[in-house]
Design a protein around this motif. Structure first.
Motif, PDB file in Angstrom:
ATOM      1  N   ALA A  30      51.491 -35.428  68.912  1.00 37.82           N
ATOM      2  CA  ALA A  30      50.130 -35.126  69.345  1.00 37.82           C
ATOM      3  C   ALA A  30      49.952 -33.657  69.723  1.00 37.82           C
ATOM      4  CB  ALA A  30      49.747 -36.015  70.526  1.00 37.82           C
TER       5      ALA A  30
ATOM      6  N   GLN B 222      56.125 -39.538  73.513  1.00 38.09           N
ATOM      7  CA  GLN B 222      55.255 -38.382  73.374  1.00 38.09           C
ATOM      8  C   GLN B 222      55.962 -37.085  73.715  1.00 38.09           C
ATOM      9  OE1 GLN B 222      51.624 -38.968  75.551  1.00 38.09           O
ATOM     10  NE2 GLN B 222      51.094 -40.852  74.493  1.00 38.09           N
TER      11      GLN B 222
ATOM     12  N   THR C 248      48.309 -44.100  67.346  1.00 37.74           N
ATOM     13  CA  THR C 248      47.578 -42.897  66.976  1.00 37.74           C
ATOM     14  C   THR C 248      46.114 -43.020  67.391  1.00 37.74           C
ATOM     15  OG1 THR C 248      46.936 -41.419  65.165  1.00 37.74           O
ATOM     16  CG2 THR C 248      47.064 -43.766  64.654  1.00 37.74           C
TER      17      THR C 248
ATOM     18  N   GLU D 250      52.687 -41.575  69.675  1.00 34.08           N
ATOM     19  CA  GLU D 250      52.040 -40.272  69.493  1.00 34.08           C
ATOM     20  C   GLU D 250      52.977 -39.094  69.769  1.00 34.08           C
ATOM     21  OE1 GLU D 250      47.498 -40.302  69.978  1.00 34.08           O
ATOM     22  OE2 GLU D 250      48.248 -41.123  71.861  1.00 34.08           O
TER      23      GLU D 250
END
Length: 230
Positions: A158, A78, A187, A155
């Motif tokens: 994001a 992330q 996701t 992700e």
């Protein structure tokens, strides 16, 4: 074929069961409620989270206890996991050699990857001078140079706006299609499933369910998935 056989993944008081197969060259979306264990599943595949029970099999070989670097996959996190004191080129080069002693062939691979993600003219810049989208591209280039059979995304886009997020998803899809890698992507957004996934791994109530075709599953979701989708 990558297989989790009767696997149990535990962290503190959390437990996740998985008995599933992941085929080469396909694109998988991993969806489910927050805290269901989606990132934990990816961590177990990559070797960052050990299996409490069961086995991980790759191409008929038991890799349950293999170190992360010895597994046929690479992961994009992330936060992109870029080192702020290193240049973009050095960050990408880490995907090939942790000591950064790159050969001429290694450098050619790094330069090619940076060109493919449109960062060739930013090779000497530090991550802090890049935009969020450019940082994501740099992290993606590091994944690209490793040329592993499986690319795992937790992700990583994001924090990006919708247009840039879709641009990055399209780029990922192009790259894995070109390299022949399988994609496994966590996701929360059903639109991502429609945009990129061949199959869906639904994670809920302590179970990572076996993959199912994305369109059929999303058009006719079981009760648990319907509740999650709202």
């Amino acid at each position: 074929m990558l297989k989790l056989e009767q696997a149990v993944i535990t962290q503190d008081d959390f437990s996740l069961r998985a008995d599933l197969s992941i085929e080469p060259h396909k694109k998988y979306a991993v969806i489910g409620p927050s805290g269901a264990g989606k990132s934990t599943l990816l961590g177990a595949l990559c070797g960052f989270v050990p299996l409490a029970h069961g086995r991980l099999i790759w191409d008929g070989r038991d890799i349950t206890d293999a170190a992360p670097g010895a597994r046929p996959m690479t992961m994009l996190f992330q936060d992109n996991n870029l080192f702020p004191h290193l240049s973009v080129m050095q960050n990408v080069g880490l995907g090939l050699r942790s000591d950064m002693r790159l050969t001429a062939d290694d450098m050619a691979k790094v330069e090619s990857a940076l060109s493919r993600v449109s960062l060739a003219d930013m090779a000497d810049r530090k991550p802090g001078s890049l935009s969020g989208g450019q940082q994501s591209r740099a992290a993606l280039a590091r994944v690209l140079v490793q040329a592993r059979p499986f690319v795992l995304l937790d992700e990583p886009f994001a924090a990006l706006g919708p247009a840039l997020r879709n641009e990055m998803l399209d780029l990922v899809q192009q790259l894995v299609t070109e390299t022949g890698a399988a994609l496994i992507m966590v996701t929360h957004d059903p639109k991502d499933v429609a945009r990129i996934a061949d199959e869906v791994i639904f994670v809920a109530n302590g179970i990572a369910h076996a993959p199912e075709p994305a369109k059929e599953l999303m058009d006719n979701p079981p009760p648990e998935l319907r509740e999650y989708l709202g």
